[in-house]
Motif scaffolding. Sequence first.
Motif, PDB file in Angstrom:
ATOM      1  N   LEU A   1      20.012 -60.922 -19.153  1.00 54.11           N
ATOM      2  CA  LEU A   1      19.844 -62.353 -19.379  1.00 54.11           C
ATOM      3  C   LEU A   1      18.563 -62.817 -18.697  1.00 54.11           C
ATOM      4  CD1 LEU A   1      23.521 -63.404 -18.645  1.00 54.11           C
ATOM      5  CD2 LEU A   1      22.364 -63.751 -20.836  1.00 54.11           C
ATOM      6  N   PRO A   2      17.985 -63.933 -19.149  1.00 52.62           N
ATOM      7  CA  PRO A   2      16.777 -64.441 -18.488  1.00 52.62           C
ATOM      8  C   PRO A   2      17.013 -64.642 -16.990  1.00 52.62           C
ATOM      9  CG  PRO A   2      17.168 -65.616 -20.537  1.00 52.62           C
ATOM     10  CD  PRO A   2      18.378 -64.753 -20.313  1.00 52.62           C
ATOM     11  N   ALA A   3      16.056 -64.237 -16.198  1.00 50.27           N
ATOM     12  CA  ALA A   3      16.197 -64.321 -14.745  1.00 50.27           C
ATOM     13  C   ALA A   3      16.238 -65.781 -14.301  1.00 50.27           C
ATOM     14  CB  ALA A   3      15.034 -63.605 -14.071  1.00 50.27           C
ATOM     15  N   PRO A   4      17.289 -66.206 -13.616  1.00 49.45           N
ATOM     16  CA  PRO A   4      17.362 -67.589 -13.146  1.00 49.45           C
ATOM     17  C   PRO A   4      16.549 -67.797 -11.882  1.00 49.45           C
ATOM     18  CG  PRO A   4      19.323 -66.421 -12.481  1.00 49.45           C
ATOM     19  CD  PRO A   4      18.489 -65.440 -13.267  1.00 49.45           C
ATOM     20  N   GLU A   5      15.960 -68.967 -11.759  1.00 47.11           N
ATOM     21  CA  GLU A   5      15.224 -69.321 -10.538  1.00 47.11           C
ATOM     22  C   GLU A   5      16.051 -70.179  -9.588  1.00 47.11           C
ATOM     23  OE1 GLU A   5      10.565 -69.451 -11.016  1.00 47.11           O
ATOM     24  OE2 GLU A   5      11.510 -71.101 -12.102  1.00 47.11           O
ATOM     25  N   THR A   6      17.138 -70.753 -10.101  1.00 48.30           N
ATOM     26  CA  THR A   6      17.891 -71.748  -9.337  1.00 48.30           C
ATOM     27  C   THR A   6      19.319 -71.288  -9.102  1.00 48.30           C
ATOM     28  OG1 THR A   6      16.573 -73.512 -10.339  1.00 48.30           O
ATOM     29  CG2 THR A   6      18.637 -74.169  -9.300  1.00 48.30           C
ATOM     30  N   TYR A   7      19.813 -71.587  -7.903  1.00 50.92           N
ATOM     31  CA  TYR A   7      21.212 -71.340  -7.566  1.00 50.92           C
ATOM     32  C   TYR A   7      21.846 -72.649  -7.123  1.00 50.92           C
ATOM     33  CZ  TYR A   7      25.438 -69.415  -5.528  1.00 50.92           C
ATOM     34  OH  TYR A   7      26.750 -69.142  -5.251  1.00 50.92           O
ATOM     35  N   VAL A   8      23.002 -72.969  -7.704  1.00 47.09           N
ATOM     36  CA  VAL A   8      23.730 -74.187  -7.367  1.00 47.09           C
ATOM     37  C   VAL A   8      25.125 -73.790  -6.907  1.00 47.09           C
ATOM     38  CG1 VAL A   8      24.518 -76.440  -8.175  1.00 47.09           C
ATOM     39  CG2 VAL A   8      22.447 -75.414  -9.162  1.00 47.09           C
ATOM     40  N   PRO A   9      25.451 -73.949  -5.634  1.00 46.93           N
ATOM     41  CA  PRO A   9      26.798 -73.578  -5.195  1.00 46.93           C
ATOM     42  C   PRO A   9      27.836 -74.507  -5.804  1.00 46.93           C
ATOM     43  CG  PRO A   9      25.648 -74.780  -3.459  1.00 46.93           C
ATOM     44  CD  PRO A   9      24.642 -74.524  -4.544  1.00 46.93           C
ATOM     45  N   PRO A  10      29.003 -73.996  -6.157  1.00 49.43           N
ATOM     46  CA  PRO A  10      30.046 -74.870  -6.688  1.00 49.43           C
ATOM     47  C   PRO A  10      30.328 -76.039  -5.747  1.00 49.43           C
ATOM     48  CG  PRO A  10      30.652 -72.592  -7.036  1.00 49.43           C
ATOM     49  CD  PRO A  10      29.420 -72.577  -6.173  1.00 49.43           C
ATOM     50  N   ALA A  11      30.391 -77.251  -6.316  1.00 48.60           N
ATOM     51  CA  ALA A  11      30.609 -78.492  -5.565  1.00 48.60           C
ATOM     52  C   ALA A  11      29.461 -78.767  -4.589  1.00 48.60           C
ATOM     53  CB  ALA A  11      31.947 -78.474  -4.834  1.00 48.60           C
ATOM     54  N   TRP A  12      28.319 -78.098  -4.768  1.00 47.06           N
ATOM     55  CA  TRP A  12      27.151 -78.254  -3.891  1.00 47.06           C
ATOM     56  C   TRP A  12      27.495 -77.957  -2.433  1.00 47.06           C
ATOM     57  CZ3 TRP A  12      28.103 -81.435  -8.015  1.00 47.06           C
ATOM     58  CH2 TRP A  12      27.158 -81.398  -9.047  1.00 47.06           C
ATOM     59  N   ALA A  13      28.515 -77.131  -2.227  1.00 49.19           N
ATOM     60  CA  ALA A  13      28.957 -76.778  -0.875  1.00 49.19           C
ATOM     61  C   ALA A  13      28.408 -75.405  -0.537  1.00 49.19           C
ATOM     62  CB  ALA A  13      30.484 -76.794  -0.801  1.00 49.19           C
ATOM     63  N   MET A  14      27.291 -75.341   0.189  1.00 45.47           N
ATOM     64  CA  MET A  14      26.634 -74.066   0.464  1.00 45.47           C
ATOM     65  C   MET A  14      27.388 -73.244   1.489  1.00 45.47           C
ATOM     66  SD  MET A  14      24.105 -72.312  -0.673  1.00 45.47           S
ATOM     67  CE  MET A  14      22.897 -73.427  -1.399  1.00 45.47           C
ATOM     68  N   GLY A  15      28.205 -73.891   2.317  1.00 48.11           N
ATOM     69  CA  GLY A  15      28.987 -73.142   3.283  1.00 48.11           C
ATOM     70  C   GLY A  15      28.215 -72.848   4.560  1.00 48.11           C
ATOM     71  N   PRO A  16      28.665 -71.862   5.349  1.00 44.71           N
ATOM     72  CA  PRO A  16      28.119 -71.623   6.692  1.00 44.71           C
ATOM     73  C   PRO A  16      26.804 -70.851   6.700  1.00 44.71           C
ATOM     74  CG  PRO A  16      29.865 -70.070   6.257  1.00 44.71           C
ATOM     75  CD  PRO A  16      29.813 -70.976   5.063  1.00 44.71           C
TER      76      PRO A  16
ATOM     77  N   TRP B   1      14.995 -71.554  -5.935  1.00 46.20           N
ATOM     78  CA  TRP B   1      15.484 -72.910  -5.695  1.00 46.20           C
ATOM     79  C   TRP B   1      16.981 -72.892  -5.418  1.00 46.20           C
ATOM     80  CZ3 TRP B   1      11.521 -76.231  -5.437  1.00 46.20           C
ATOM     81  CH2 TRP B   1      10.355 -75.926  -6.144  1.00 46.20           C
ATOM     82  N   PHE B   2      17.399 -73.692  -4.435  1.00 46.71           N
ATOM     83  CA  PHE B   2      18.814 -73.835  -4.099  1.00 46.71           C
ATOM     84  C   PHE B   2      19.149 -75.315  -4.014  1.00 46.71           C
ATOM     85  CE2 PHE B   2      17.556 -69.699  -2.611  1.00 46.71           C
ATOM     86  CZ  PHE B   2      18.659 -68.884  -2.841  1.00 46.71           C
TER      87      PHE B   2
END
Length: 211
Positions: A106-121, A134-135
């Motif tokens: 698949l096309p390489a993604p540049e962006t990561y979006v954590p579910p609920a925008w909760a990146m965690g620890p 991009w995050f």
Amino acid sequence: MPTTLDRVEHLARRLRHGGHPPPLLLVVPGRHWTPADLDRLRRLAAAGHPLAGHGWHHRVDGYRNLRHRLHAAILSRDAGEHLSLDRAGVLALIRRCRAWFDERELPAPETYVPPAWAMGPVAPRDLRGLGFRWFEFLSGLYDSERDALQRLPLLGFEADTRLRRGLLRASNRLNTLAGRGTGRARLALHPRDEQLLLAKDLEHWLTAAGP
């Protein structure tokens, strides 16, 4: 997700007919993706929709503490899977998510979006070298190459209870005010938003943000 592809394609057509650019599509790798589903993703990408990584299962494996339970009750429900993990677990999940796109050509993604925008620890600087540039955070967009956070207000419409409707409306008003200085904001669309309690608000914003 494979189960939401029909609604996603419907929203994509609606946005295109309204003169909007193709939206970023958040992809949850850990669901049951058939070869036909993957072909649909490739067609969407070929039509100009950039793909983004979006967790792995999009659901929690358990609640770690009271803070996580409160976050789930107010915002994330069972979607904030990063909040169930420690730092090493979050980083491993993001790497696994990124590898999935390459393995399926698949096309390489540049962006990561954590579910609920909760990146965690994890801290923003922990995110370097994971395969995404991009995050997304609630507060904005982090550029891991430049180690810089671009503040970008977020408007959401996934309100399935009166409490969530009130909280989202209040948040959207505040973020609208915050975005007036730049004239920019993120509109977060979920597949069922047109059937939920902020459907009229979503309609307003899609019209207001049009060409």
